[in-house]
Design a protein around this motif. Structure first.
Motif, mmCIF file in Angstrom:
data_model
loop_
_atom_site.group_PDB
_atom_site.id
_atom_site.type_symbol
_atom_site.label_atom_id
_atom_site.label_comp_id
_atom_site.label_asym_id
_atom_site.label_seq_id
_atom_site.Cartn_x
_atom_site.Cartn_y
_atom_site.Cartn_z
ATOM 1 N N GLN A 18 -14.309 -13.770 -2.946
ATOM 2 C CA GLN A 18 -14.533 -12.693 -3.921
ATOM 3 C C GLN A 18 -15.005 -11.424 -3.221
ATOM 4 O O GLN A 18 -14.585 -10.323 -3.568
ATOM 5 N N ARG A 19 -15.871 -11.550 -2.198
ATOM 6 C CA ARG A 19 -16.313 -10.373 -1.444
ATOM 7 C C ARG A 19 -15.154 -9.748 -0.679
ATOM 8 O O ARG A 19 -15.030 -8.531 -0.601
ATOM 9 N N ALA A 20 -14.306 -10.593 -0.130
ATOM 10 C CA ALA A 20 -13.144 -10.067 0.596
ATOM 11 C C ALA A 20 -12.195 -9.336 -0.352
ATOM 12 O O ALA A 20 -11.652 -8.281 -0.010
ATOM 13 N N CYS A 21 -12.000 -9.861 -1.549
ATOM 14 C CA CYS A 21 -11.151 -9.185 -2.549
ATOM 15 C C CYS A 21 -11.766 -7.858 -2.969
ATOM 16 O O CYS A 21 -11.058 -6.866 -3.133
ATOM 17 N N ALA A 22 -13.078 -7.817 -3.136
ATOM 18 C CA ALA A 22 -13.752 -6.568 -3.495
ATOM 19 C C ALA A 22 -13.613 -5.545 -2.374
ATOM 20 O O ALA A 22 -13.364 -4.362 -2.618
ATOM 21 N N ALA A 23 -13.749 -5.986 -1.125
ATOM 22 C CA ALA A 23 -13.595 -5.076 0.010
ATOM 23 C C ALA A 23 -12.163 -4.558 0.093
ATOM 24 O O ALA A 23 -11.929 -3.376 0.376
ATOM 25 N N LEU A 24 -11.209 -5.427 -0.171
ATOM 26 C CA LEU A 24 -9.804 -5.007 -0.171
ATOM 27 C C LEU A 24 -9.534 -3.993 -1.274
ATOM 28 O O LEU A 24 -8.811 -3.011 -1.068
ATOM 29 N N PHE A 25 -10.131 -4.180 -2.434
ATOM 30 C CA PHE A 25 -9.983 -3.234 -3.532
ATOM 31 C C PHE A 25 -10.568 -1.872 -3.161
ATOM 32 O O PHE A 25 -9.966 -0.837 -3.401
ATOM 33 N N VAL A 26 -11.753 -1.862 -2.559
ATOM 34 C CA VAL A 26 -12.386 -0.603 -2.149
ATOM 35 C C VAL A 26 -11.526 0.091 -1.091
ATOM 36 O O VAL A 26 -11.324 1.304 -1.134
ATOM 37 N N PHE A 27 -10.988 -0.664 -0.156
ATOM 38 C CA PHE A 27 -10.116 -0.086 0.866
ATOM 39 C C PHE A 27 -8.855 0.507 0.246
ATOM 40 O O PHE A 27 -8.452 1.615 0.599
ATOM 41 N N ALA A 28 -8.225 -0.208 -0.688
ATOM 42 C CA ALA A 28 -7.022 0.301 -1.358
ATOM 43 C C ALA A 28 -7.334 1.558 -2.158
ATOM 44 O O ALA A 28 -6.536 2.504 -2.177
ATOM 45 N N LEU A 29 -8.483 1.597 -2.807
ATOM 46 C CA LEU A 29 -8.897 2.784 -3.553
ATOM 47 C C LEU A 29 -9.097 3.967 -2.605
ATOM 48 O O LEU A 29 -8.672 5.084 -2.883
ATOM 49 N N PHE A 30 -9.727 3.728 -1.463
ATOM 50 C CA PHE A 30 -9.928 4.781 -0.466
ATOM 51 C C PHE A 30 -8.589 5.324 0.040
ATOM 52 O O PHE A 30 -8.408 6.525 0.163
ATOM 53 N N VAL A 31 -7.642 4.437 0.335
ATOM 54 C CA VAL A 31 -6.332 4.861 0.825
ATOM 55 C C VAL A 31 -5.610 5.689 -0.229
ATOM 56 O O VAL A 31 -5.002 6.717 0.077
ATOM 57 N N GLU A 32 -5.700 5.274 -1.480
ATOM 58 C CA GLU A 32 -5.022 6.014 -2.547
ATOM 59 C C GLU A 32 -5.645 7.389 -2.754
ATOM 60 O O GLU A 32 -4.943 8.374 -2.915
ATOM 61 N N ILE A 33 -6.949 7.468 -2.734
ATOM 62 C CA ILE A 33 -7.618 8.759 -2.926
ATOM 63 C C ILE A 33 -7.356 9.687 -1.746
ATOM 64 O O ILE A 33 -7.117 10.875 -1.917
ATOM 65 N N SER A 34 -7.389 9.163 -0.541
ATOM 66 C CA SER A 34 -7.159 10.012 0.624
ATOM 67 C C SER A 34 -5.702 10.442 0.729
ATOM 68 O O SER A 34 -5.395 11.415 1.413
ATOM 69 N N GLY A 35 -4.796 9.765 0.052
ATOM 70 C CA GLY A 35 -3.390 10.136 0.078
ATOM 71 C C GLY A 35 -3.033 11.226 -0.913
ATOM 72 O O GLY A 35 -1.906 11.706 -0.936
ATOM 73 N N CYS A 36 -3.972 11.655 -1.738
ATOM 74 C CA CYS A 36 -3.693 12.705 -2.708
ATOM 75 C C CYS A 36 -3.626 14.056 -2.005
ATOM 76 O O CYS A 36 -4.489 14.394 -1.206
ATOM 77 N N VAL A 37 -2.600 14.804 -2.287
ATOM 78 C CA VAL A 37 -2.440 16.143 -1.720
ATOM 79 C C VAL A 37 -2.127 17.110 -2.845
ATOM 80 O O VAL A 37 -1.706 16.713 -3.932
ATOM 81 N N GLN A 38 -2.316 18.381 -2.571
ATOM 82 C CA GLN A 38 -1.959 19.382 -3.567
ATOM 83 C C GLN A 38 -0.451 19.484 -3.662
ATOM 84 O O GLN A 38 0.264 19.286 -2.685
ATOM 85 N N THR A 39 0.019 19.797 -4.845
ATOM 86 C CA THR A 39 1.457 19.946 -5.033
ATOM 87 C C THR A 39 1.820 21.403 -4.807
ATOM 88 O O THR A 39 1.705 22.233 -5.692
ATOM 89 N N GLU A 40 2.223 21.691 -3.603
ATOM 90 C CA GLU A 40 2.648 23.033 -3.235
ATOM 91 C C GLU A 40 4.110 22.980 -2.844
ATOM 92 O O GLU A 40 4.559 22.005 -2.243
ATOM 93 N N PRO A 41 4.851 24.026 -3.150
ATOM 94 C CA PRO A 41 6.251 24.032 -2.711
ATOM 95 C C PRO A 41 6.331 24.111 -1.190
ATOM 96 O O PRO A 41 5.513 24.765 -0.544
ATOM 97 N N TYR A 42 7.300 23.426 -0.626
ATOM 98 C CA TYR A 42 7.466 23.399 0.822
ATOM 99 C C TYR A 42 8.307 24.583 1.288
ATOM 100 O O TYR A 42 7.995 25.224 2.278
ATOM 101 N N ARG A 43 9.375 24.851 0.588
ATOM 102 C CA ARG A 43 10.279 25.943 0.965
ATOM 103 C C ARG A 43 9.877 27.187 0.195
ATOM 104 O O ARG A 43 10.093 27.281 -1.000
#
Length: 100
Positions: A18-43
Motif C-alpha cells: 500500500q505504501r508503494a502504491c501511494a508512492a507511485l501515485f505521488v510520483f505519477a501526480l508529480f510527473v503529470e503536474i510537471s508536464g503541464c506547459v502553457q499553450t502558446e503557438p509555435y509558429r
C-alpha cells in the motif's frame, strides 16, 4: 496470512504494498503536474511576413529561419500550419492574414 493471486502476503507486507502504491501515485501526480506547459503557438511569423524559399536539405530539414513560419514555401510545395489551443480554438486567429 492472506492469499492474493496465489501469493501469500502477511499484514506487514500488505502495508508495504500500500505504501508503494501511494508512492507511485505521488510520483505519477508529480510527473503529470510537471508536464503541464502553457499553450502558446509555435509558429509565430505570419504568412504575409514569411519570405524566401524554404527548400529542405537532403535530410528533409529546413533552415532554422523557416521553423517559425505559418506558411513554409518551397520550390515544389507550400505547407501551411494551423495551430489550436487546448480548447480547440485557433491560436491568434485575429492576428493572422490570409496568404495569397
Amino acid at each position: 496470512m492472506m492469499i492474493f493471486g496465489g501469493v501469500g502476503f502477511d499484514a506487514l507486507s500488505l502495508e508495504a504494498v500500500q505504501r508503494a502504491c501511494a508512492a507511485l501515485f505521488v510520483f505519477a501526480l508529480f510527473v503529470e503536474i510537471s508536464g503541464c506547459v502553457q499553450t502558446e503557438p509555435y509558429r509565430l511569423t505570419a504568412a504575409a511576413e514569411s519570405q524566401g524559399i524554404c527548400d529542405p536539405d537532403e535530410y528533409g530539414t529546413v533552415q532554422s529561419a523557416c521553423e517559425k513560419y505559418v506558411r513554409e514555401r518551397a520550390t515544389h510545395y507550400d505547407l501551411l500550419f494551423a495551430e489550436f489551443d487546448d480548447q480547440g480554438w485557433a491560436n491568434n486567429c485575429r492576428k493572422r492574414t490570409i496568404p495569397s
